[in-house]
Design an enzyme around this catalytic site. Structure first.
Site, PDB file in Angstrom:
ATOM      1  N   THR A 100       0.845  -1.190   0.000  1.00 46.56           N
ATOM      2  CA  THR A 100       0.000   0.000   0.000  1.00 46.56           C
ATOM      3  C   THR A 100       0.880   1.240   0.000  1.00 46.56           C
ATOM      4  OG1 THR A 100      -1.851   1.144   1.071  1.00 46.56           O
ATOM      5  CG2 THR A 100      -0.212   0.185   2.527  1.00 46.56           C
ATOM      6  N   LEU A 153      -0.573   5.833   3.910  1.00 44.78           N
ATOM      7  CA  LEU A 153       0.141   5.922   5.185  1.00 44.78           C
ATOM      8  C   LEU A 153      -0.739   5.579   6.377  1.00 44.78           C
ATOM      9  CD1 LEU A 153       2.375   9.063   4.556  1.00 44.78           C
ATOM     10  CD2 LEU A 153       3.033   6.653   4.484  1.00 44.78           C
ATOM     11  N   GLU A 175      -3.107  -2.814 -10.935  1.00 45.47           N
ATOM     12  CA  GLU A 175      -4.495  -2.598 -11.341  1.00 45.47           C
ATOM     13  C   GLU A 175      -5.391  -3.543 -10.561  1.00 45.47           C
ATOM     14  OE1 GLU A 175      -6.670  -2.232 -15.487  1.00 45.47           O
ATOM     15  OE2 GLU A 175      -4.482  -2.146 -15.682  1.00 45.47           O
ATOM     16  N   ASP A 199      -7.255  -5.374   0.730  1.00 47.41           N
ATOM     17  CA  ASP A 199      -8.243  -4.604  -0.006  1.00 47.41           C
ATOM     18  C   ASP A 199      -9.421  -4.513   0.933  1.00 47.41           C
ATOM     19  OD1 ASP A 199      -8.932  -3.117  -2.336  1.00 47.41           O
ATOM     20  OD2 ASP A 199     -10.424  -4.643  -2.779  1.00 47.41           O
TER      21      ASP A 199
END
Length: 197
Positions: free
Chosen positions: A9, A12, A42, A71
């Protein structure tokens, strides 16, 4: 040497939350920025689990370091679990977190069904393993955007956590991290990591 995990990721807020939860195992979290890799996969999956795996696989491919990625998003009952995997892109790229939350409130205007849940899938990938873990946090969508709270991010200002009867944006990080969807998925990951050498 400290055990290392690459975290897929660039957010932050997620780095901070994941690091604080995995600290108990003495794991050092490395971001794409720390590792000096360009990371922008993607997200073509139709589920949180698929997107988490896409990200973790990509990061492992780039770094060869055991990688995790999540996710997550918000699923609203009255909207047939939307925005779901599109939570971060809801309303288009020109909207920020507040804009997306306000759009969601607009879509729910006048609707009595405020049930929603945050969902999180975390994927772990190394040279021989692909594993995923899921967590949920049930709640309600508020009638209005919370401008008092200073905590959280994303949809937190409109997500009411029923046991505390306040939005996540008014709940201190330590408390939120003990009940969140990400915490539940990370707890499953922790159990798994304790079994890995």
């Amino acid at each position: 040497m400290k055990r290392q995990l690459a975290l897929g990721t660039n957010n932050l807020n997620k780095v901070k939350e994941v690091s604080s939860i995995l600290m108990e195992l003495g794991i050092q979290i490395l971001t794409p920025k720390d590792l000096k890799v360009s990371f922008n996969p993607e997200e073509t999956g139709s589920t949180f689990k698929e997107n988490a795996l896409i990200k973790a696989k990509e990061l492992f491919y780039l770094t060869k370091i055991p990688s995790i990625a999540d996710d997550s998003g918000i699923c609203v009952s009255a909207l047939k679990d939307e925005p779901g995997v599109y939570s971060a892109r809801f309303g288009g790229p020109e909207l920020n977190d507040e804009g997306r939350a306000l759009l969601l409130l607009e879509k729910l205007k006048g609707n009595q069904n405020r049930k929603a849940y945050y969902a999180c899938a975390i994927a772990y990938v190394d040279e021989s393993t692909e594993q995923s873990f899921e967590g949920r946090c049930e709640g309600l969508i508020s009638e209005e955007y919370d401008r008092i709270g200073i905590y959280g991010f994303g949809y937190d200002p409109i997500f009411i956590f029923p046991p505390l009867q306040k939005p996540f944006s008014q709940i201190q990080e330590e408390t939120k991290n003990s009940v969140s969807h990400r915490k539940k998925a990370l707890d499953e990951l922790l159990k798994f990591l304790k079994t890995k050498p």
